[in-house]
Design a protein around this motif. Structure first.
Motif, PDB file in Angstrom:
ATOM      1  N   MET A  18       8.448   3.147  -7.488  1.00  0.00           N
ATOM      2  CA  MET A  18       7.369   2.360  -6.906  1.00  0.00           C
ATOM      3  C   MET A  18       6.242   2.055  -7.893  1.00  0.00           C
ATOM      4  O   MET A  18       5.303   1.372  -7.553  1.00  0.00           O
ATOM      5  CB  MET A  18       6.776   3.104  -5.714  1.00  0.00           C
ATOM      6  CG  MET A  18       7.651   3.032  -4.493  1.00  0.00           C
ATOM      7  SD  MET A  18       7.941   1.350  -3.941  1.00  0.00           S
ATOM      8  CE  MET A  18       6.302   0.774  -3.690  1.00  0.00           C
ATOM      9  N   PRO A  22       1.753   3.744  -5.951  1.00  0.00           N
ATOM     10  CA  PRO A  22       2.624   3.428  -4.810  1.00  0.00           C
ATOM     11  C   PRO A  22       1.848   3.276  -3.503  1.00  0.00           C
ATOM     12  O   PRO A  22       0.853   3.952  -3.269  1.00  0.00           O
ATOM     13  CB  PRO A  22       3.568   4.628  -4.750  1.00  0.00           C
ATOM     14  CG  PRO A  22       2.834   5.729  -5.412  1.00  0.00           C
ATOM     15  CD  PRO A  22       1.950   5.087  -6.449  1.00  0.00           C
ATOM     16  N   LYS A  23       2.349   2.359  -2.693  1.00  0.00           N
ATOM     17  CA  LYS A  23       1.830   2.174  -1.343  1.00  0.00           C
ATOM     18  C   LYS A  23       3.015   2.333  -0.414  1.00  0.00           C
ATOM     19  O   LYS A  23       3.991   1.602  -0.511  1.00  0.00           O
ATOM     20  CB  LYS A  23       1.197   0.796  -1.204  1.00  0.00           C
ATOM     21  CG  LYS A  23      -0.049   0.661  -2.046  1.00  0.00           C
ATOM     22  CD  LYS A  23      -0.679  -0.695  -1.882  1.00  0.00           C
ATOM     23  CE  LYS A  23      -1.929  -0.726  -2.743  1.00  0.00           C
ATOM     24  NZ  LYS A  23      -2.366  -2.032  -3.074  1.00  0.00           N
ATOM     25  N   TRP A  24       2.943   3.309   0.455  1.00  0.00           N
ATOM     26  CA  TRP A  24       4.060   3.625   1.327  1.00  0.00           C
ATOM     27  C   TRP A  24       3.854   2.985   2.685  1.00  0.00           C
ATOM     28  O   TRP A  24       2.764   2.978   3.230  1.00  0.00           O
ATOM     29  CB  TRP A  24       4.205   5.131   1.494  1.00  0.00           C
ATOM     30  CG  TRP A  24       4.165   5.861   0.201  1.00  0.00           C
ATOM     31  CD1 TRP A  24       3.180   6.700  -0.225  1.00  0.00           C
ATOM     32  CD2 TRP A  24       5.124   5.820  -0.848  1.00  0.00           C
ATOM     33  NE1 TRP A  24       3.473   7.182  -1.479  1.00  0.00           N
ATOM     34  CE2 TRP A  24       4.665   6.654  -1.889  1.00  0.00           C
ATOM     35  CE3 TRP A  24       6.329   5.154  -1.031  1.00  0.00           C
ATOM     36  CZ2 TRP A  24       5.358   6.847  -3.063  1.00  0.00           C
ATOM     37  CZ3 TRP A  24       7.016   5.344  -2.208  1.00  0.00           C
ATOM     38  CH2 TRP A  24       6.536   6.185  -3.200  1.00  0.00           C
ATOM     39  N   ASP A  25       4.933   2.477   3.240  1.00  0.00           N
ATOM     40  CA  ASP A  25       4.920   1.911   4.573  1.00  0.00           C
ATOM     41  C   ASP A  25       5.157   3.047   5.568  1.00  0.00           C
ATOM     42  O   ASP A  25       5.997   3.911   5.340  1.00  0.00           O
ATOM     43  CB  ASP A  25       6.035   0.861   4.690  1.00  0.00           C
ATOM     44  CG  ASP A  25       5.935   0.040   5.954  1.00  0.00           C
ATOM     45  OD1 ASP A  25       5.733   0.627   7.033  1.00  0.00           O
ATOM     46  OD2 ASP A  25       6.074  -1.180   5.860  1.00  0.00           O
ATOM     47  N   GLU A  32       9.100  -3.780  -1.274  1.00  0.00           N
ATOM     48  CA  GLU A  32       7.803  -3.645  -1.920  1.00  0.00           C
ATOM     49  C   GLU A  32       7.078  -2.369  -1.514  1.00  0.00           C
ATOM     50  O   GLU A  32       6.312  -1.815  -2.292  1.00  0.00           O
ATOM     51  CB  GLU A  32       6.907  -4.853  -1.584  1.00  0.00           C
ATOM     52  CG  GLU A  32       7.417  -6.167  -2.127  1.00  0.00           C
ATOM     53  CD  GLU A  32       8.540  -6.780  -1.272  1.00  0.00           C
ATOM     54  OE1 GLU A  32       8.673  -6.411  -0.080  1.00  0.00           O
ATOM     55  OE2 GLU A  32       9.294  -7.593  -1.803  1.00  0.00           O
ATOM     56  N   ARG A  33       7.305  -1.931  -0.285  1.00  0.00           N
ATOM     57  CA  ARG A  33       6.628  -0.736   0.238  1.00  0.00           C
ATOM     58  C   ARG A  33       7.608   0.071   1.096  1.00  0.00           C
ATOM     59  O   ARG A  33       7.589  -0.019   2.320  1.00  0.00           O
ATOM     60  CB  ARG A  33       5.422  -1.141   1.067  1.00  0.00           C
ATOM     61  CG  ARG A  33       4.324  -1.794   0.233  1.00  0.00           C
ATOM     62  CD  ARG A  33       3.147  -2.178   1.066  1.00  0.00           C
ATOM     63  NE  ARG A  33       2.594  -0.987   1.709  1.00  0.00           N
ATOM     64  CZ  ARG A  33       1.580  -1.018   2.545  1.00  0.00           C
ATOM     65  NH1 ARG A  33       1.011  -2.146   2.854  1.00  0.00           N
ATOM     66  NH2 ARG A  33       1.125   0.085   3.094  1.00  0.00           N
ATOM     67  N   LYS A  35       9.413   3.200   3.020  1.00  0.00           N
ATOM     68  CA  LYS A  35       8.908   4.319   3.811  1.00  0.00           C
ATOM     69  C   LYS A  35       9.285   5.603   3.084  1.00  0.00           C
ATOM     70  O   LYS A  35      10.464   5.847   2.821  1.00  0.00           O
ATOM     71  CB  LYS A  35       9.530   4.298   5.213  1.00  0.00           C
ATOM     72  CG  LYS A  35       9.055   5.428   6.090  1.00  0.00           C
ATOM     73  CD  LYS A  35       9.646   5.327   7.487  1.00  0.00           C
ATOM     74  CE  LYS A  35       9.073   6.422   8.370  1.00  0.00           C
ATOM     75  NZ  LYS A  35       9.609   6.318   9.733  1.00  0.00           N
TER      76      LYS A  35
END
Length: 184
Positions: A18, A22-25, A32-33, A35
């Motif tokens: 990532m 990182p940006k987690w969903d 892109e995001r 989980k």
């Protein structure tokens, strides 16, 4: 595969897949995001699991692979595979997804920069290869042994060029760089 409706499960021991921020969903996840999960989530579209090292001793990774086999119709992607397995050590579940995944409609993808450090079972089961720049002569030789392509052992690729090889190929094909969003 995600566009065809198949979920994607990413296993990355470094979580570097990532990038640095990182940006987690928290919902279904996307490329892109994804989980971030600690166990297989059958409802997630794209999920990322970060195994403990060594991966062959991580019971959570085994449970994740078992969940993938049970669910089927998904892509299981191992990034930095030599951080998850070694040439001589891997879990029975790893062997099972690599050798029996097709029966369960499980597409197994694996990436490594060091093919000499991954198990033979992984190399022997690979139907399609995307071969990018490989630095060491030993690794280029290993690729040439499996693909039967002498060009992969002899030629050190320029950045972003790559070879494509399939089990039906007589030799690897040199491919041009893949444009990012329509440009290099």
């Amino acid at each position: 595969m995600s566009r065809r409706g198949w979920p994607i499960v990413i296993v990355d021991p470094s979580a570097f897949w990532m990038g640095k921020n990182p940006k987690w969903d928290k919902g279904e996840g996307s490329i892109e995001r994804p989980k971030l999960v600690t166990r297989f989530d059958p409802k997630a579209r794209v999920q990322l699991y970060v195994p403990s090292i060594p991966g062959w001793a991580d019971p959570g990774l085994d449970a994740l692979m078992a969940g993938c086999m049970k669910r089927g119709k998904l892509v299981l992607y191992f990034d930095e595979t030599n951080g998850i397995v070694s040439a001589s050590q891997f879990s029975p579940w790893f062997a099972r997804v690599v050798t029996q995944g097709r029966k369960h409609e499980l597409a197994v993808w694996a990436a490594t920069q060091r093919p000499t450090r991954v198990p033979e079972i992984l190399l022997s089961q690979a139907e399609n290869w995307a071969i990018f720049r490989v630095i060491t002569p030993q690794d280029r030789k290993k690729i040439a042994e499996y693909t039967g392509s002498k060009v992969t052992a002899q030629q050190r690729l320029e950045p972003f060029y790559w070879f494509h090889w399939t089990q039906q190929s007589d030799d690897a094909t040199l491919m041009a760089p893949i444009p990012k969003h329509g440009r290099l």
